[in-house]
Each structure stands twice: as C-alpha cells, then as structure tokens.
Design a protein around this motif. Structure first.
Motif, PDB file in Angstrom:
ATOM      1  N   ILE A  61       4.523 -10.719   2.093  1.00 26.50           N
ATOM      2  CA  ILE A  61       4.614  -9.261   2.185  1.00 26.50           C
ATOM      3  C   ILE A  61       3.244  -8.671   1.891  1.00 26.50           C
ATOM      4  O   ILE A  61       2.456  -9.255   1.127  1.00 26.50           O
ATOM      5  CB  ILE A  61       5.686  -8.716   1.219  1.00 26.50           C
ATOM      6  N   ALA A  62       2.928  -7.523   2.505  1.00 27.18           N
ATOM      7  CA  ALA A  62       1.628  -6.873   2.305  1.00 27.18           C
ATOM      8  C   ALA A  62       1.809  -5.369   2.136  1.00 27.18           C
ATOM      9  O   ALA A  62       2.743  -4.771   2.707  1.00 27.18           O
ATOM     10  CB  ALA A  62       0.713  -7.158   3.492  1.00 27.18           C
ATOM     11  N   LEU A 110      -8.171  -0.522   1.141  1.00 22.94           N
ATOM     12  CA  LEU A 110      -7.688  -1.711   0.418  1.00 22.94           C
ATOM     13  C   LEU A 110      -6.247  -2.069   0.767  1.00 22.94           C
ATOM     14  O   LEU A 110      -5.364  -1.203   0.749  1.00 22.94           O
ATOM     15  CB  LEU A 110      -7.794  -1.467  -1.092  1.00 22.94           C
ATOM     16  N   SER A 111      -6.030  -3.355   1.057  1.00 23.93           N
ATOM     17  CA  SER A 111      -4.676  -3.896   1.234  1.00 23.93           C
ATOM     18  C   SER A 111      -4.531  -5.153   0.385  1.00 23.93           C
ATOM     19  O   SER A 111      -5.502  -5.892   0.173  1.00 23.93           O
ATOM     20  CB  SER A 111      -4.413  -4.247   2.694  1.00 23.93           C
ATOM     21  N   VAL A 112      -3.297  -5.379  -0.090  1.00 29.30           N
ATOM     22  CA  VAL A 112      -3.017  -6.575  -0.876  1.00 29.30           C
ATOM     23  C   VAL A 112      -1.786  -7.261  -0.277  1.00 29.30           C
ATOM     24  O   VAL A 112      -0.962  -6.622   0.385  1.00 29.30           O
ATOM     25  CB  VAL A 112      -2.781  -6.259  -2.366  1.00 29.30           C
ATOM     26  N   GLY A 113      -1.664  -8.558  -0.513  1.00 31.41           N
ATOM     27  CA  GLY A 113      -0.517  -9.288   0.004  1.00 31.41           C
ATOM     28  C   GLY A 113      -0.222 -10.516  -0.828  1.00 31.41           C
ATOM     29  O   GLY A 113      -1.088 -11.014  -1.556  1.00 31.41           O
ATOM     30  N   ALA A 114       1.002 -11.010  -0.724  1.00 29.20           N
ATOM     31  CA  ALA A 114       1.393 -12.217  -1.465  1.00 29.20           C
ATOM     32  C   ALA A 114       2.572 -12.870  -0.762  1.00 29.20           C
ATOM     33  O   ALA A 114       3.308 -12.219  -0.002  1.00 29.20           O
ATOM     34  CB  ALA A 114       1.755 -11.870  -2.909  1.00 29.20           C
ATOM     35  N   SER A 124     -11.919 -16.664   7.940  1.00 33.17           N
ATOM     36  CA  SER A 124     -10.461 -16.796   8.028  1.00 33.17           C
ATOM     37  C   SER A 124      -9.717 -15.755   7.189  1.00 33.17           C
ATOM     38  O   SER A 124      -8.625 -15.336   7.559  1.00 33.17           O
ATOM     39  CB  SER A 124     -10.040 -18.210   7.598  1.00 33.17           C
ATOM     40  N   ALA A 125     -10.281 -15.349   6.057  1.00 35.16           N
ATOM     41  CA  ALA A 125      -9.587 -14.394   5.185  1.00 35.16           C
ATOM     42  C   ALA A 125      -9.775 -12.948   5.613  1.00 35.16           C
ATOM     43  O   ALA A 125      -9.227 -12.041   4.987  1.00 35.16           O
ATOM     44  CB  ALA A 125     -10.063 -14.565   3.741  1.00 35.16           C
ATOM     45  N   VAL A 128      -6.388 -10.364  -0.623  1.00 32.63           N
ATOM     46  CA  VAL A 128      -6.849  -8.977  -0.669  1.00 32.63           C
ATOM     47  C   VAL A 128      -7.790  -8.763   0.505  1.00 32.63           C
ATOM     48  O   VAL A 128      -8.566  -9.657   0.866  1.00 32.63           O
ATOM     49  CB  VAL A 128      -7.554  -8.667  -2.008  1.00 32.63           C
ATOM     50  N   LEU A 129      -7.712  -7.603   1.138  1.00 35.96           N
ATOM     51  CA  LEU A 129      -8.577  -7.253   2.255  1.00 35.96           C
ATOM     52  C   LEU A 129      -9.172  -5.872   1.975  1.00 35.96           C
ATOM     53  O   LEU A 129      -8.431  -4.922   1.679  1.00 35.96           O
ATOM     54  CB  LEU A 129      -7.792  -7.231   3.565  1.00 35.96           C
ATOM     55  N   TYR A 130     -10.506  -5.751   2.094  1.00 34.88           N
ATOM     56  CA  TYR A 130     -11.188  -4.497   1.761  1.00 34.88           C
ATOM     57  C   TYR A 130     -12.110  -4.108   2.900  1.00 34.88           C
ATOM     58  O   TYR A 130     -12.976  -4.889   3.314  1.00 34.88           O
ATOM     59  CB  TYR A 130     -11.985  -4.659   0.471  1.00 34.88           C
ATOM     60  N   GLN A 131     -11.903  -2.902   3.435  1.00 27.77           N
ATOM     61  CA  GLN A 131     -12.754  -2.360   4.499  1.00 27.77           C
ATOM     62  C   GLN A 131     -13.905  -1.619   3.829  1.00 27.77           C
ATOM     63  O   GLN A 131     -13.828  -0.433   3.527  1.00 27.77           O
ATOM     64  CB  GLN A 131     -11.949  -1.425   5.403  1.00 27.77           C
ATOM     65  N   ALA A 132     -15.007  -2.336   3.592  1.00 26.89           N
ATOM     66  CA  ALA A 132     -16.128  -1.780   2.829  1.00 26.89           C
ATOM     67  C   ALA A 132     -16.798  -0.629   3.562  1.00 26.89           C
ATOM     68  O   ALA A 132     -17.159   0.395   2.965  1.00 26.89           O
ATOM     69  CB  ALA A 132     -17.140  -2.873   2.530  1.00 26.89           C
ATOM     70  N   THR A 133     -16.996  -0.781   4.879  1.00 29.45           N
ATOM     71  CA  THR A 133     -17.554   0.262   5.740  1.00 29.45           C
ATOM     72  C   THR A 133     -16.793   0.202   7.059  1.00 29.45           C
ATOM     73  O   THR A 133     -16.032  -0.745   7.303  1.00 29.45           O
ATOM     74  CB  THR A 133     -19.060   0.036   6.009  1.00 29.45           C
ATOM     75  N   PRO A 134     -16.975   1.186   7.938  1.00 23.10           N
ATOM     76  CA  PRO A 134     -16.290   1.094   9.233  1.00 23.10           C
ATOM     77  C   PRO A 134     -16.611  -0.190   9.999  1.00 23.10           C
ATOM     78  O   PRO A 134     -15.800  -0.632  10.830  1.00 23.10           O
ATOM     79  CB  PRO A 134     -16.806   2.334   9.982  1.00 23.10           C
ATOM     80  N   ALA A 135     -17.768  -0.819   9.719  1.00 23.91           N
ATOM     81  CA  ALA A 135     -18.176  -2.012  10.458  1.00 23.91           C
ATOM     82  C   ALA A 135     -17.995  -3.313   9.681  1.00 23.91           C
ATOM     83  O   ALA A 135     -18.091  -4.394  10.258  1.00 23.91           O
ATOM     84  CB  ALA A 135     -19.642  -1.889  10.883  1.00 23.91           C
ATOM     85  N   THR A 136     -17.729  -3.220   8.366  1.00 23.43           N
ATOM     86  CA  THR A 136     -17.728  -4.418   7.523  1.00 23.43           C
ATOM     87  C   THR A 136     -16.450  -4.509   6.706  1.00 23.43           C
ATOM     88  O   THR A 136     -16.044  -3.527   6.060  1.00 23.43           O
ATOM     89  CB  THR A 136     -18.930  -4.411   6.564  1.00 23.43           C
ATOM     90  N   ARG A 137     -15.846  -5.670   6.716  1.00 23.70           N
ATOM     91  CA  ARG A 137     -14.697  -5.908   5.858  1.00 23.70           C
ATOM     92  C   ARG A 137     -14.872  -7.244   5.148  1.00 23.70           C
ATOM     93  O   ARG A 137     -15.488  -8.182   5.663  1.00 23.70           O
ATOM     94  CB  ARG A 137     -13.380  -5.871   6.634  1.00 23.70           C
ATOM     95  N   VAL A 138     -14.332  -7.318   3.937  1.00 24.62           N
ATOM     96  CA  VAL A 138     -14.391  -8.541   3.142  1.00 24.62           C
ATOM     97  C   VAL A 138     -12.978  -8.868   2.674  1.00 24.62           C
ATOM     98  O   VAL A 138     -12.108  -7.989   2.591  1.00 24.62           O
ATOM     99  CB  VAL A 138     -15.338  -8.394   1.929  1.00 24.62           C
TER     100      VAL A 138
END
Length: 467
Positions: A172-173, A180-184, A44-45, A252-262
């Motif tokens: 807002i984000a 890296l993206s952040v939001g609150a 979900s995140a 927080v959203l982080y695109q670790a690799t082109p195929a993986t995000r956490v």
C-alpha cells in the motif's frame, strides 16, 4: 508449513516456471521487470513506469496515473558456466595420506553447469482516490539451478542444486504531499531447496570397513569396488526441503525538483526453517555391504535446515536532462552475511547430514542508466551495472554457486501499442572474470580445483495494460 495440497500445487508451479540458474550476485534474481531490464535496473527505487513499482518501491505506486495498471513479464535466462579442472583430488586419507597427484587425482569430465530457464513475474496496482494506492506482485526473487553431468569431476561436491521461490507481495502507498510518498508491504515466500551429491561408493565401503575394524570386510570392499572415484559405481544423496516465511518491505519517494526525484527501498531478511528429507540411492556393489553391517547412515530420514535470505536496501536517483532524456543511478546493499553455513540435520537424532561453511559477505550493486524518448511511441533504454560477489575466496566458492563479480551491459525499449497498452523488451549480457575454485568438501575431504569461465545472456519482455 503449508498443507499437503497447497504444497503440491506450489511445487508444481515452481517446477514448471521458476526453476532457474542464478544471474545476480549470490543466488538472488535481479530480473523482476521487463522495463527495468533495458537499463540494468539502474534507478530501481525511483522507476515509476508501470505496475512493477509495487516490487521495487511501493511508494512509487502513487506516481502512476489514476486507475488500474497491470504488468506481466518473462525473462529467458541463458547462462554458461564452463569448468576447467586444475588437479581436483580425492581425500588423501583414502590413499594412506599419499599426496601424489597420480594417486589422488579425481577422474571425470569437465562440465558446463548452466541451464537455460524462463522466469516470470506479474504485478497489479490500483489507485483509490488522489492519495492512496495499493498493489500486489508475484515473482521469484531468489533462484538457483546448477546441474552437472553424472560423471563430471566435481560430482562429490555437487551434482544438482535447485533453489526455487514464489513470492507474493501485497503493498500500500500514500502520497503525503505533492513531493513525498511512502509505501509498505508484506511478503509471503515459499522456498523449495533440492541438493544432490554423488557418493564415492569405494570410499564409503572402505569407511564402513574401517569403522567395523574388519579386515574381511575391507577385502570384500577392495574386491567389489577396487577403484576410487569411479563414476560407474557412484551412489547418490539427495536433500530436499521447503518452507513458507514472511517479511516486510518499505519505501519512500521524494520529488526534489520538477526534474529530479530520489527514492529508497528496503526489504527485510527472510528466515526459512526448511523441513524435508535426505534420500540415498546406493549402488548395487555397495548395497550388500550396507545390508550386512546393518548401518543406518544411508537410510532415508527426515531432515531440517535453515535458509537465512538477506535483507537489502536500495537508494536511487533520476534526473530529466530535458524533455526526452532521463538519467538514473542506483546503489543496492545486500546483507549476504546472513548466509553463514549450509547445515542440514536429521530430525531423529540431530546428526549432521552436511555442514558446509559459506561465510558470505555483504555486497553492493552499482548501476547507471538512461532512457531516451525517441518519439511519442518509442522510448529506448540503456544501462550498465557492477554486481559484487558475496563469496569471499576460492576456498569458499562451491560448484553449487560458482559466483564471481559481474558486469551488466543492457539495452531495451518501450513501445506504445495504443493509448493504454505498451510493451517493454530488454537484452542483457553479464560478463564475469575467469573464476578460481579451490573448495574442499568438509563432509568427505574431496577437493574441486579449477577455473570457471562464465557468462549470462538474458532476454526480457513485458506487457503493460492500464484501464
């Protein structure tokens, strides 16, 4: 507290659309998007499919294409909560301490406390340049709606229970860099609670006579109300109250690799200070005794209560196995230990209306799912989840929230109607083990003992439109 006009409008909205039976652990409502419904809200995140991201992780708003995105969803929730009695009893003190089953057995029927309901949610997200996005969500993150027949065997512990919410969450984000993206955001949440319980008029009459130390009064009680646990002569108590409270969320959203995000998403606790009243509907057989003695115990009175709704933290990951298949997982921790007791007091003198110990525990929800892009128009989804119950024991389980561990099995699909419009559908069946309850109401000493056989079916649909 909101003013009278606003309160009335919110109450009307809630009664029409958001009265529901709980379908996540505790009395949280997990169904907050139609797209996530198809894979049991796994990942979900990190889900960035549509505008519902504003609720699940505001940082993900920057991952949506430039422009404005809207999503509107509805969830038809059909619960089943069949109860089988196992020697529920009246307060043995009312029979001279006699614990004989025949002397203390409650009379009444078994019951199904579940009620079908429709839960809506809606979201809008808009981008402002390459890095900034903002959005707003309107939904119902908590809800409860159990209602039993007036002659059911556990009526002295609970008849009707309703917890209804409307939550407005602007956010807002900001995209810090390519990875890296952040939001609150902030939440304004309206909460309305209504709890009804039957009163054994015969027991109440005997209690009044005992307090007055009057044999004559006891004789009248025995003549007017000879039988304990008689549904035909029950009285009723109804507690209601509402409040608006505020909380925050961040992600927080982080695109670790082109195929993986956490990603990770946090929502704060909301502490509601409910204001309302307690009302009594006294049976005609008992009313003359109440009137003659002049007691004020059953007078309508202003009341207050606290409702401490929990904080939660979700950590998710998603990985594209290939161009068509994406897998995802999710762990959510919910701090239900904030729900320590259900305590209602009268405003005038601080006397207790009810004080029911809860002592709920912090719990985890685990989910795994997958999305498969079948062709240019159709994406299919699937997922499973295990949702722990915060209720620690059969003794602390109540018929208001006969909660237990839940296993979700979900399937769904997304279909692109045209370039800027698509629809999501999802179906979930929630399995629950047969659940024991052995709860003594501290206010009257009546015990509800038996087994719940419960399940939930959920059908979800969502329309997404971008421009």
């Amino acid at each position: 507290m909101v003013n009278t006009i606003t309160k009335s409008a919110l109450a009307t909205l809630i009664s029409a659309a958001l009265s529901t039976t709980v379908q996540a652990a505790g009395f949280a409502l997990a169904n907050q998007s139609g797209s996530g419904a198809g894979n049991a809200y796994s990942g979900s995140a990190v889900a960035v499919d549509d505008a519902s991201v504003v609720w699940f992780n505001p940082a993900g708003m920057t991952a949506l294409a430039a422009g404005t995105h809207t999503s509107a969803a509805g969830h038809l929730i059909a619960p089943k909560a069949d109860f089988t009695d196992k020697a529920s009893r009246v307060n043995p003190a009312l029979t001279g301490g006699n614990l004989d089953v025949a002397a203390t057995t409650l009379t009444g029927t078994n019951a199904d406390g579940g009620n079908p309901a429709l839960v809506p949610n809606a979201y809008v997200v808009r981008s402002y340049g390459d890095k900034l996005s903002a959005g707003i969500g309107v939904n119902a993150p908590f809800g409860l709606g159990t209602e039993y027949d007036e002659d059911w065997i556990g009526r002295y512990n609970a008849l009707e229970s309703s917890i209804q919410t409307v939550n407005v969450n602007p956010a807002i984000a900001y995209q810090v860099n390519d990875k890296l993206s952040v939001g609150a955001g902030v939440s304004a949440q309206y909460l309305h609670v209504e709890l009804q319980t039957a009163i054994d008029s015969a027991a109440a009459c005997r209690s009044i006579a005992s307090a007055a130390n009057s044999g004559a009064l006891l004789t009248q009680c025995l003549a007017r109300l000879p039988a304990l646990s008689n549904a035909a002569t029950d009285s009723k108590a109804t507690i209601s109250g509402d409040d608006i409270s505020f909380g925050v969320n961040a992600g927080v959203l982080y695109q670790a690799t082109p195929a993986t995000r956490v990603g990770a998403s946090y929502r704060s606790a909301l502490d509601h200070e409910l204001e309302g009243e307690v009302e009594y509907d006294i049976d005609p057989s008992l009313q003359p005794i109440v009137t003659a003695t002049g007691i004020t115990r059953f007078n309508t009175a202003d009341a207050t209560a606290e409702a401490n709704l929990p904080a939660s933290l979700s950590v998710s990951a998603a990985h594209k196995v290939n161009a068509r298949l994406e897998v995802m997982g999710d762990v959510t921790r919910t701090n239900w230990s904030s729900f320590e007791s259900l305590t209602v007091k009268k405003v005038a003198d601080g006397s207790l209306v009810t004080d029911t110990r809860q002592d709920w525990e912090d719990v985890n929800r685990y989910a795994l799912g997958a999305n498969y892009q079948y062709n240019d128009r159709l994406k299919v989804r699937g997922g499973v989840a295990f949702d722990e119950t915060p209720v620690p024991s059969p003794q602390l389980r109540t018929p208001r929230t006969p909660d237990t561990d839940r296993t979700w099995v979900s399937a769904g699909a997304n279909y692109k109607l045209k370039k800027n419009m698509d629809v999501d559908v999802g179906y979930t069946h929630i399995f629950m083990d047969e659940t024991p309850i052995d709860n003594v109401n501290p206010d009257n000493g009546y015990a509800i003992r038996g087994l719940y056989d419960s399940s939930v079916d959920i059908v979800s649909a969502q329309l997404n439109w971008s421009f």
